[in-house]
Each structure stands twice: as structure tokens, then as C-alpha cells.
Design a protein around this motif. Sequence first.
Motif, PDB file in Angstrom:
ATOM      1  N   TYR A  37      -8.233  -6.725  11.013  1.00  0.00           N
ATOM      2  CA  TYR A  37      -9.505  -6.448  10.339  1.00  0.00           C
ATOM      3  C   TYR A  37      -9.525  -5.026   9.783  1.00  0.00           C
ATOM      4  O   TYR A  37      -9.902  -4.805   8.627  1.00  0.00           O
ATOM      5  N   VAL A  38      -9.131  -4.057  10.580  1.00  0.00           N
ATOM      6  CA  VAL A  38      -9.150  -2.657  10.136  1.00  0.00           C
ATOM      7  C   VAL A  38      -8.164  -2.446   8.991  1.00  0.00           C
ATOM      8  O   VAL A  38      -8.449  -1.707   8.050  1.00  0.00           O
ATOM      9  N   ALA A  39      -7.020  -3.114   9.035  1.00  0.00           N
ATOM     10  CA  ALA A  39      -6.031  -2.958   7.965  1.00  0.00           C
ATOM     11  C   ALA A  39      -6.583  -3.442   6.628  1.00  0.00           C
ATOM     12  O   ALA A  39      -6.325  -2.837   5.584  1.00  0.00           O
ATOM     13  N   PHE A  40      -7.343  -4.529   6.640  1.00  0.00           N
ATOM     14  CA  PHE A  40      -7.893  -5.044   5.391  1.00  0.00           C
ATOM     15  C   PHE A  40      -9.183  -4.333   4.986  1.00  0.00           C
ATOM     16  O   PHE A  40      -9.492  -4.217   3.805  1.00  0.00           O
ATOM     17  N   ALA A  41      -9.949  -3.850   5.929  1.00  0.00           N
ATOM     18  CA  ALA A  41     -11.237  -3.230   5.630  1.00  0.00           C
ATOM     19  C   ALA A  41     -11.108  -1.775   5.188  1.00  0.00           C
ATOM     20  O   ALA A  41     -12.018  -1.255   4.545  1.00  0.00           O
ATOM     21  N   SER A  42     -10.042  -1.113   5.494  1.00  0.00           N
ATOM     22  CA  SER A  42      -9.933   0.320   5.201  1.00  0.00           C
ATOM     23  C   SER A  42      -8.852   0.596   4.164  1.00  0.00           C
ATOM     24  O   SER A  42      -7.881   1.272   4.439  1.00  0.00           O
ATOM     25  N   GLN A  43      -9.045   0.070   2.979  1.00  0.00           N
ATOM     26  CA  GLN A  43      -8.104   0.356   1.907  1.00  0.00           C
ATOM     27  C   GLN A  43      -8.390   1.756   1.377  1.00  0.00           C
ATOM     28  O   GLN A  43      -9.519   2.067   1.007  1.00  0.00           O
ATOM     29  N   PRO A  44      -7.391   2.626   1.328  1.00  0.00           N
ATOM     30  CA  PRO A  44      -7.628   4.004   0.889  1.00  0.00           C
ATOM     31  C   PRO A  44      -7.874   4.077  -0.624  1.00  0.00           C
ATOM     32  O   PRO A  44      -7.451   3.211  -1.384  1.00  0.00           O
ATOM     33  N   ASP A  45      -8.584   5.114  -1.028  1.00  0.00           N
ATOM     34  CA  ASP A  45      -8.788   5.365  -2.452  1.00  0.00           C
ATOM     35  C   ASP A  45      -7.498   5.903  -3.048  1.00  0.00           C
ATOM     36  O   ASP A  45      -6.538   6.209  -2.340  1.00  0.00           O
ATOM     37  N   CYS A  46      -7.500   6.025  -4.349  1.00  0.00           N
ATOM     38  CA  CYS A  46      -6.323   6.569  -5.020  1.00  0.00           C
ATOM     39  C   CYS A  46      -6.146   8.043  -4.645  1.00  0.00           C
ATOM     40  O   CYS A  46      -7.119   8.776  -4.498  1.00  0.00           O
ATOM     41  N   VAL A  47      -4.916   8.449  -4.491  1.00  0.00           N
ATOM     42  CA  VAL A  47      -4.611   9.843  -4.172  1.00  0.00           C
ATOM     43  C   VAL A  47      -3.801  10.434  -5.314  1.00  0.00           C
ATOM     44  O   VAL A  47      -3.160   9.728  -6.098  1.00  0.00           O
ATOM     45  N   THR A  48      -3.820  11.742  -5.390  1.00  0.00           N
ATOM     46  CA  THR A  48      -3.076  12.423  -6.426  1.00  0.00           C
ATOM     47  C   THR A  48      -1.578  12.318  -6.146  1.00  0.00           C
ATOM     48  O   THR A  48      -1.122  12.585  -5.038  1.00  0.00           O
ATOM     49  N   HIS A  49      -0.829  11.907  -7.141  1.00  0.00           N
ATOM     50  CA  HIS A  49       0.623  11.826  -7.005  1.00  0.00           C
ATOM     51  C   HIS A  49       1.263  12.031  -8.376  1.00  0.00           C
ATOM     52  O   HIS A  49       0.584  12.003  -9.393  1.00  0.00           O
ATOM     53  N   LEU A  50       2.547  12.225  -8.387  1.00  0.00           N
ATOM     54  CA  LEU A  50       3.263  12.436  -9.642  1.00  0.00           C
ATOM     55  C   LEU A  50       3.280  11.138 -10.439  1.00  0.00           C
ATOM     56  O   LEU A  50       3.560  10.066  -9.908  1.00  0.00           O
ATOM     57  N   LYS A  51       2.994  11.235 -11.728  1.00  0.00           N
ATOM     58  CA  LYS A  51       3.025  10.047 -12.584  1.00  0.00           C
ATOM     59  C   LYS A  51       4.384   9.917 -13.277  1.00  0.00           C
ATOM     60  O   LYS A  51       4.784   8.830 -13.659  1.00  0.00           O
ATOM     61  N   THR A  52       5.078  11.019 -13.454  1.00  0.00           N
ATOM     62  CA  THR A  52       6.384  11.001 -14.111  1.00  0.00           C
ATOM     63  C   THR A  52       7.383  11.727 -13.215  1.00  0.00           C
ATOM     64  O   THR A  52       7.016  12.387 -12.255  1.00  0.00           O
ATOM     65  N   GLU A  53       8.634  11.619 -13.593  1.00  0.00           N
ATOM     66  CA  GLU A  53       9.670  12.298 -12.811  1.00  0.00           C
ATOM     67  C   GLU A  53       9.536  13.806 -12.943  1.00  0.00           C
ATOM     68  O   GLU A  53       9.193  14.331 -13.992  1.00  0.00           O
ATOM     69  N   SER A  54       9.807  14.479 -11.852  1.00  0.00           N
ATOM     70  CA  SER A  54       9.712  15.929 -11.807  1.00  0.00           C
ATOM     71  C   SER A  54      11.085  16.550 -12.040  1.00  0.00           C
ATOM     72  O   SER A  54      12.111  15.923 -11.792  1.00  0.00           O
ATOM     73  N   LYS A  55      11.090  17.790 -12.489  1.00  0.00           N
ATOM     74  CA  LYS A  55      12.364  18.504 -12.668  1.00  0.00           C
ATOM     75  C   LYS A  55      13.020  18.796 -11.328  1.00  0.00           C
ATOM     76  O   LYS A  55      14.221  18.874 -11.226  1.00  0.00           O
ATOM     77  N   HIS A  56      12.213  18.951 -10.297  1.00  0.00           N
ATOM     78  CA  HIS A  56      12.730  19.342  -8.986  1.00  0.00           C
ATOM     79  C   HIS A  56      12.959  18.144  -8.071  1.00  0.00           C
ATOM     80  O   HIS A  56      13.108  18.317  -6.867  1.00  0.00           O
ATOM     81  N   GLY A  57      12.934  16.970  -8.577  1.00  0.00           N
ATOM     82  CA  GLY A  57      13.198  15.774  -7.758  1.00  0.00           C
ATOM     83  C   GLY A  57      12.057  15.403  -6.857  1.00  0.00           C
ATOM     84  O   GLY A  57      12.272  14.916  -5.762  1.00  0.00           O
ATOM     85  N   GLY A  58      10.834  15.622  -7.279  1.00  0.00           N
ATOM     86  CA  GLY A  58       9.661  15.274  -6.462  1.00  0.00           C
ATOM     87  C   GLY A  58       9.491  13.765  -6.351  1.00  0.00           C
ATOM     88  O   GLY A  58       9.936  12.999  -7.205  1.00  0.00           O
ATOM     89  N   TYR A  59       8.857  13.346  -5.311  1.00  0.00           N
ATOM     90  CA  TYR A  59       8.620  11.921  -5.082  1.00  0.00           C
ATOM     91  C   TYR A  59       7.395  11.443  -5.842  1.00  0.00           C
ATOM     92  O   TYR A  59       6.448  12.194  -6.037  1.00  0.00           O
TER      93      TYR A  59
END
Length: 66
Positions: A37-59
Motif C-alpha cells: 500500500y505504501v509503495a503505491f500510495a507514495s509516488q514521489p514528485d519529479c526531482v531535478t536531474h540532468l536531461k542531457t549528457e554532461s561533460k563530466h560524466g554525470g548521471y
Amino acid sequence: MTLDQPEPKRRSTPLMLLMAALAIVGVLIGANAHLVYVAFASQPDCVTHLKTESKHGGYRAAKSAC
């Protein structure tokens, strides 16, 4: 207790063990149901992350949901 009366049988021990086993199984089923129940009820909001590849090999996210 007199000699002419038979000794009463002890049925309480197996009954208590069965009740304890059922209680343990019930707690495990309830805990797992709560986790699902908790796994389905607590979907996280969107978080900031890289949208494109980084020069430094970021995830970055493999597949963005935002």
C-alpha cells in the motif's frame, strides 16, 4: 482429585501453538500488505536531474517521467 476420576487431557498446548502460528502469519501478511500500500500510495514528485549528457560524466535518468 480422586482416584476414580481420569486425569483431564491437556489440549491447551497444541491450541496455543496453533494460535501463535496464526498470529505470526497474520502479522506478516498485514506487514506485507502495508508495504505494498505504501509503495503505491507514495509516488514521489519529479526531482531535478540532468536531461542531457554532461561533460563530466554525470548521471541522468534512464527514462524521465516529467
